[in-house]
Design a protein around this motif. Structure first.
Motif, PDB file in Angstrom:
ATOM      1  N   ARG A   1      32.620 -18.466  46.134  1.00 56.79           N
ATOM      2  CA  ARG A   1      31.446 -18.413  47.011  1.00 56.79           C
ATOM      3  C   ARG A   1      30.250 -17.777  46.304  1.00 56.79           C
ATOM      4  N   VAL A   2      30.523 -16.825  45.407  1.00 53.92           N
ATOM      5  CA  VAL A   2      29.440 -16.206  44.638  1.00 53.92           C
ATOM      6  C   VAL A   2      28.843 -17.201  43.650  1.00 53.92           C
ATOM      7  N   GLY A   3      29.696 -18.101  43.159  1.00 55.58           N
ATOM      8  CA  GLY A   3      29.249 -19.086  42.182  1.00 55.58           C
ATOM      9  C   GLY A   3      29.494 -18.674  40.749  1.00 55.58           C
ATOM     10  N   ILE A   4      30.494 -17.818  40.520  1.00 46.46           N
ATOM     11  CA  ILE A   4      30.841 -17.413  39.165  1.00 46.46           C
ATOM     12  C   ILE A   4      32.304 -17.729  38.894  1.00 46.46           C
ATOM     13  N   ASP A   5      32.644 -17.776  37.610  1.00 48.40           N
ATOM     14  CA  ASP A   5      33.990 -18.154  37.185  1.00 48.40           C
ATOM     15  C   ASP A   5      34.928 -16.953  37.217  1.00 48.40           C
ATOM     16  N   THR A   6      36.024 -17.071  37.966  1.00 46.67           N
ATOM     17  CA  THR A   6      36.973 -15.958  38.096  1.00 46.67           C
ATOM     18  C   THR A   6      37.563 -15.562  36.754  1.00 46.67           C
ATOM     19  N   GLN A   7      37.860 -16.561  35.917  1.00 46.10           N
ATOM     20  CA  GLN A   7      38.447 -16.270  34.602  1.00 46.10           C
ATOM     21  C   GLN A   7      37.491 -15.430  33.747  1.00 46.10           C
ATOM     22  N   ASP A   8      36.190 -15.706  33.857  1.00 49.81           N
ATOM     23  CA  ASP A   8      35.209 -14.917  33.113  1.00 49.81           C
ATOM     24  C   ASP A   8      35.190 -13.472  33.603  1.00 49.81           C
ATOM     25  N   VAL A   9      35.286 -13.302  34.916  1.00 50.65           N
ATOM     26  CA  VAL A   9      35.285 -11.957  35.486  1.00 50.65           C
ATOM     27  C   VAL A   9      36.525 -11.183  35.029  1.00 50.65           C
ATOM     28  N   LEU A  10      37.683 -11.826  35.097  1.00 50.08           N
ATOM     29  CA  LEU A  10      38.928 -11.168  34.691  1.00 50.08           C
ATOM     30  C   LEU A  10      38.923 -10.817  33.207  1.00 50.08           C
ATOM     31  N   LYS A  11      38.335 -11.702  32.405  1.00 51.56           N
ATOM     32  CA  LYS A  11      38.261 -11.426  30.970  1.00 51.56           C
ATOM     33  C   LYS A  11      37.397 -10.198  30.707  1.00 51.56           C
ATOM     34  N   ALA A  12      36.281 -10.090  31.426  1.00 51.07           N
ATOM     35  CA  ALA A  12      35.405  -8.931  31.260  1.00 51.07           C
ATOM     36  C   ALA A  12      36.087  -7.658  31.748  1.00 51.07           C
ATOM     37  N   ALA A  13      36.706  -7.723  32.918  1.00 54.95           N
ATOM     38  CA  ALA A  13      37.382  -6.547  33.470  1.00 54.95           C
ATOM     39  C   ALA A  13      38.562  -6.134  32.606  1.00 54.95           C
ATOM     40  N   GLY A  14      39.184  -7.105  31.943  1.00 54.07           N
ATOM     41  CA  GLY A  14      40.347  -6.833  31.115  1.00 54.07           C
ATOM     42  C   GLY A  14      40.053  -6.024  29.866  1.00 54.07           C
ATOM     43  N   THR A  15      38.789  -5.802  29.574  1.00 55.84           N
ATOM     44  CA  THR A  15      38.453  -4.953  28.423  1.00 55.84           C
ATOM     45  C   THR A  15      38.721  -3.480  28.713  1.00 55.84           C
ATOM     46  N   LYS A  16      38.936  -3.138  29.998  1.00 57.64           N
ATOM     47  CA  LYS A  16      39.327  -1.768  30.360  1.00 57.64           C
ATOM     48  C   LYS A  16      40.820  -1.596  30.095  1.00 57.64           C
ATOM     49  N   PHE A  17      41.190  -0.479  29.460  1.00 55.85           N
ATOM     50  CA  PHE A  17      42.559  -0.297  28.982  1.00 55.85           C
ATOM     51  C   PHE A  17      43.613  -0.343  30.081  1.00 55.85           C
ATOM     52  N   ASN A  18      43.256   0.016  31.309  1.00 56.41           N
ATOM     53  CA  ASN A  18      44.269   0.085  32.363  1.00 56.41           C
ATOM     54  C   ASN A  18      44.116  -1.005  33.422  1.00 56.41           C
ATOM     55  N   PHE A  19      43.346  -2.052  33.095  1.00 52.64           N
ATOM     56  CA  PHE A  19      43.213  -3.175  34.019  1.00 52.64           C
ATOM     57  C   PHE A  19      44.434  -4.079  33.879  1.00 52.64           C
ATOM     58  N   LEU A  20      45.059  -4.442  35.016  1.00 49.93           N
ATOM     59  CA  LEU A  20      46.275  -5.255  34.973  1.00 49.93           C
ATOM     60  C   LEU A  20      45.913  -6.734  34.855  1.00 49.93           C
ATOM     61  N   PRO A  21      46.460  -7.435  33.856  1.00 51.92           N
ATOM     62  CA  PRO A  21      46.034  -8.815  33.558  1.00 51.92           C
ATOM     63  C   PRO A  21      46.727  -9.887  34.390  1.00 51.92           C
ATOM     64  N   TYR A  22      46.614  -9.817  35.702  1.00 53.15           N
ATOM     65  CA  TYR A  22      47.169 -10.867  36.547  1.00 53.15           C
ATOM     66  C   TYR A  22      46.193 -12.032  36.640  1.00 53.15           C
ATOM     67  N   LYS A  23      46.743 -13.240  36.820  1.00 53.44           N
ATOM     68  CA  LYS A  23      45.932 -14.449  36.886  1.00 53.44           C
ATOM     69  C   LYS A  23      46.088 -15.097  38.259  1.00 53.44           C
ATOM     70  N   PRO A  24      45.034 -15.759  38.748  1.00 50.00           N
ATOM     71  CA  PRO A  24      45.160 -16.473  40.021  1.00 50.00           C
ATOM     72  C   PRO A  24      45.979 -17.743  39.841  1.00 50.00           C
ATOM     73  N   GLY A  25      46.506 -18.267  40.949  1.00 49.60           N
ATOM     74  CA  GLY A  25      47.269 -19.508  40.857  1.00 49.60           C
ATOM     75  C   GLY A  25      48.144 -19.746  42.065  1.00 49.60           C
ATOM     76  N   LEU A  26      48.888 -20.839  42.011  1.00 48.67           N
ATOM     77  CA  LEU A  26      49.871 -21.160  43.045  1.00 48.67           C
ATOM     78  C   LEU A  26      51.085 -20.268  42.846  1.00 48.67           C
ATOM     79  N   VAL A  27      51.541 -19.635  43.900  1.00 53.11           N
ATOM     80  CA  VAL A  27      52.662 -18.695  43.793  1.00 53.11           C
ATOM     81  C   VAL A  27      53.867 -19.289  44.508  1.00 53.11           C
ATOM     82  N   GLY A  28      54.733 -19.923  43.728  1.00 49.07           N
ATOM     83  CA  GLY A  28      55.936 -20.525  44.281  1.00 49.07           C
ATOM     84  C   GLY A  28      57.171 -20.010  43.576  1.00 49.07           C
ATOM     85  N   GLY A  29      58.207 -20.826  43.575  1.00 46.25           N
ATOM     86  CA  GLY A  29      59.438 -20.444  42.903  1.00 46.25           C
ATOM     87  C   GLY A  29      60.431 -19.771  43.819  1.00 46.25           C
TER      88      GLY A  29
END
Length: 430
Positions: A236-264
């Motif tokens: 809704r903001v109009g930005i790429d989630t992957q870009d945001v996660l990549k930027a946030a992931g530069t913090k040493f304690n940010f957990l690198p989870y990815k969005p997606g379909l959660v099945g299994g």
């Protein structure tokens, strides 16, 4: 070591049986006679077992006259010769997201009929805290006529198999163990120590061991639901989630989870087992169930997004053709249990889209039996540049270098759920 029968020869039971086979006689029991026939011919459709290992353990059984090695069977009478039973049957949920204990109860009733003095029944199937002692043990007592913790004993050691993972395997993942008495707990812990190179953790009770498994996957589910909710917000903001996660992931304690379909068979199921127990005790688990709601909404969001992108490109939605790449619940694995790709398939069909499914890893016959939907080959999909939209749902290695131009019409939408394709080739990603 006492002789071991492993009940259920799927993704969990087969690797476990083969690990014990060099040390003792192991029976791999399964009610699927076709599966038993395949295993005794050294064929594993799940691709979890190394074929050479399977062949070697079958040969060891033949050469040692059954003293060691592995053999598969669907005969309940064959179980009577064993002293330790390890239960690895599925524990799914029903249409109301409640625990479906029918396979577990059926396996337990069967074992109750063959149980003998001094036998041990160990459960690995995922359950809620208390299930082993409150549901399974009474069935064993009733069917056997034996007394729990006097005539027979129980244990719980949650499975931690990661289907398709050839690095983190059964023996390299630390094993939680427990038993119904202090002495049996030590015996069970020692049993698993013979095969688990990563070591074991002896839990203080069966309930603790059961709970540890339930929260492992509930924690992952909640964490993934957080980034999935971020994806809904950032769209809704109009930005790429992957870009945001990549930027946030530069913090040493940010957990690198990815969005997606959660099945299994685990992450999308186990939280409901924990929630079931909580509700039984009068507590409504807000965080756990809110995470489930978010994750279950992702398929509908993706379908709606694809349709909106088609409309922007003046592509008629009704009667359009879509191709979904991948139907298994994770990459490079044939496991299609509880795949959320089918939710996406159904959501697109609700918009009037004709949907084809491609997956080089999935067994087409088994998929039809489970979902009543045909899979087509990638080669057939490439004939005719026929698709108005493509959704990459699973990042199988075969899809990473795919020529999208061979699959789509001149004007088409490409949605990359996994964020692995060249960004210049896709219209959107999760």
């Amino acid at each position: 070591m006492k002789k071991i029968a492993v009940i259920g020869q799927g993704y969990v039971g087969l690797p476990l049986a083969l690990a014990f086979a060099p040390h003792t006689q192991v029976l791999g029991f399964d009610i699927d006679e076709a599966r038993v026939g395949e295993l005794n011919s050294a064929i594993d459709r799940t691709k979890e077992a190394d074929q050479e290992t399977l062949k070697a353990t079958l040969q060891l059984h033949a050469e040692s006259a059954g003293a060691r090695g592995y053999a598969a069977s669907s005969s309940e009478e064959d179980l009577r010769a064993f002293s330790i039973y390890i239960v690895t049957v599925p524990t799914p949920i029903d249409e109301f997201n409640a625990p479906d204990l029918r396979p577990l109860r059926a396996a337990t009733r069967m074992l109750g009929k063959v149980l003998k003095q001094g036998d041990i029944v160990i459960y690995e199937s995922t359950v809620y805290p208390g299930c082993t002692e409150e549901v399974c043990v009474p069935i064993l007592e009733q069917e056997s006529g034996l007394q729990f913790n006097t005539d027979f004993f129980a244990g719980y050691s949650p499975e931690r198999i990661n289907p398709g993972d050839k690095v983190n395997t059964l023996t390299t993942i630390k094993k939680v163990t427990s038993g119904s008495t202090p002495e049996i707990a030590l015996a069970i812990d020692g049993l698993y120590k013979t095969i688990i190179t990563a070591g074991t953790h002896l839990a203080p009770s069966i309930k603790v061991a059961e709970a540890s498994k339930a929260i492992e996957n509930a924690q992952r589910d909640v964490n993934i639901s957080f980034v999935n909710e971020l994806a809904l917000i950032f769209d809704r903001v109009g930005i790429d989630t992957q870009d945001v996660l990549k930027a946030a992931g530069t913090k040493f304690n940010f957990l690198p989870y990815k969005p997606g379909l959660v099945g299994g068979h685990c992450i999308s199921v186990d939280p409901y087992y924990l929630a079931h127990k909580a509700v039984q005790l009068g507590y409504h688990p807000n965080v756990i169930l809110s995470g489930r709601r978010v994750n279950d909404s992702v398929a509908e969001f993706i379908a709606s997004k694809v349709v909106k992108l088609m409309i922007r490109k003046d592509i008629a939605v009704k009667g359009s053709r879509a191709l979904i790449l991948g139907v298994t619940f994770k990459e490079n694995c044939p496991d299609t249990r509880n795949t959320k790709v089918m939710d996406l398939f159904n959501a697109l069909q609700d918009f009037g889209v004709e949907v084809d499914l491609v997956d080089p890893w999935a067994d087409a016959n088994a998929f039809w039996l489970e979902y009543a939907v045909n899979l087509i080959s990638l080669e057939n999909a490439m004939n005719g540049n026929a698709y108005d939209s493509i959704i990459l749902a699973v990042s199988h290695q075969e899809f990473l270098s795919i020529d999208l131009s061979a699959l789509v019409k001149e004007k088409a939408v490409v949605f990359d759920i996994k964020g692995v394709l060249d960004r210049s080739l896709v219209d959107a990603r999760l």
